[in-house]
Design an enzyme around this catalytic site. Structure first.
Site, PDB file in Angstrom:
ATOM      1  CG  MET A  18      25.978  38.357  63.900  1.00  0.00           C
ATOM      2  SD  MET A  18      27.772  38.620  63.859  1.00  0.00           S
ATOM      3  CE  MET A  18      28.068  38.592  62.096  1.00  0.00           C
ATOM      4  CG  ASP A  60      19.987  45.626  45.747  1.00  0.00           C
ATOM      5  OD1 ASP A  60      21.060  45.304  46.301  1.00  0.00           O
ATOM      6  OD2 ASP A  60      19.778  45.445  44.528  1.00  0.00           O
ATOM      7  CG  ASN A  87      25.107  42.787  59.697  1.00  0.00           C
ATOM      8  OD1 ASN A  87      25.988  42.115  60.223  1.00  0.00           O
ATOM      9  ND2 ASN A  87      23.904  42.292  59.426  1.00  0.00           N
ATOM     10  CE1 TYR A 154      32.143  36.311  53.490  1.00  0.00           C
ATOM     11  CE2 TYR A 154      34.067  35.123  54.308  1.00  0.00           C
ATOM     12  CZ  TYR A 154      32.904  35.840  54.543  1.00  0.00           C
ATOM     13  OH  TYR A 154      32.517  36.096  55.837  1.00  0.00           O
ATOM     14  CB  THR A 189      23.754  33.830  62.798  1.00  0.00           C
ATOM     15  OG1 THR A 189      24.289  33.338  61.559  1.00  0.00           O
ATOM     16  CG2 THR A 189      24.718  34.824  63.410  1.00  0.00           C
TER      17      THR A 189
END
Length: 242
Positions: A18, A60, A87, A154, A189
């Protein structure tokens, strides 16, 4: 007129997926784009293809010194920053709660959530210099809206992004800096694994395309959304409406 004319935008995780899609669209719409990623060869290739209005910086996103380097180089190259798209991120392992290690938790949380905090914090000074302020878009997920089994690091990181977005929006409003979060569902993706079960569970019966997210992010970075801040935008084919 191009929708992002005179905008200077940093996009993290822009070497592929993305992030790359955002960068290509933003260039078409007149922005100057700073692509960052840890994948140097791919990131450099994309930036070269995009031409003189794009640069690539190895980055990073969990390293605060790297963030300062990115902001300084972006400003020195193109001028004050007007847009940031946080992102970069990862899904990590699918592991039951009882088996999640501290190392796994902090690795995912730092990459997905700490990076967003540090990005917002570092870019503010430059955005305050820009005429008209700026816009920050934090990429979360439908996993920042609803829970899911075996993904606690997550899920925690994506909910954190949603919350930090609202706090930052309140604090930065007086500086004319807008902050919003975007919550994609299953997007096709090159890195995504779109299971048939996910497609079946989505009312539209398919995975989303990166471009379908990119046009929303474009709107939020542009001056079309100047009265929009602290909001969350879901792009999931109706999954969370169920």
């Amino acid at each position: 007129m191009s929708r992002l004319s005179e905008k200077v935008v940093i996009i993290t995780g822009a070497a592929n997926g993305m992030g790359e899609t955002f960068a290509r669209l933003f260039i078409k719409e007149g922005a100057k784009v700073v692509l960052t990623d840890i994948e140097v060869k791919k990131g450099q290739k994309v930036a070269e293809e995009l031409g003189e209005n794009a640069i690539f910086i190895k980055h990073d996103v969990t390293n605060k010194e790297d963030w300062q380097v990115v902001v300084d180089k972006a400003e020195n190259t193109f001028g004050p920053i007007t847009g940031l798209v946080n992102n970069a991120g990862t899904a990590g392992k699918i592991v039951p709660l009882e088996e999640v290690t501290d190392e796994d938790f902090y690795k995912i949380f730092n990459l997905n959530a700490y990076s967003v905090f540090k990005g917002m914090q570092t870019v503010v000074k430059s955005m305050k210099k820009a005429n008209g302020g700026g816009s920050i878009v934090n990429m979360s997920s439908t996993s920042g809206i609803v829970g899911s089994r075996n993904l606690i690091p997550y899920i925690a990181s994506k909910f954190a992004i949603r919350g930090m977005t609202k706090v930052a929006a309140l604090e930065l409003a007086e500086s004319n800096i807008r902050v919003n979060s975007v919550h994609p569902g299953g997007i096709a993706t090159e890195r995504a694994v779109i299971f048939d079960e996910v497609k079946k569970a989505t009312p539209q019966g398919r995975a989303g395309e990166p471009e379908e997210v990119a046009y929303l992010v474009l709107h939020l970075i542009s001056d079309e959304s100047t009265f929009t801040t602290g909001s969350e935008y879901i792009v999931d084919g109706g999954f969370t409406a169920q």
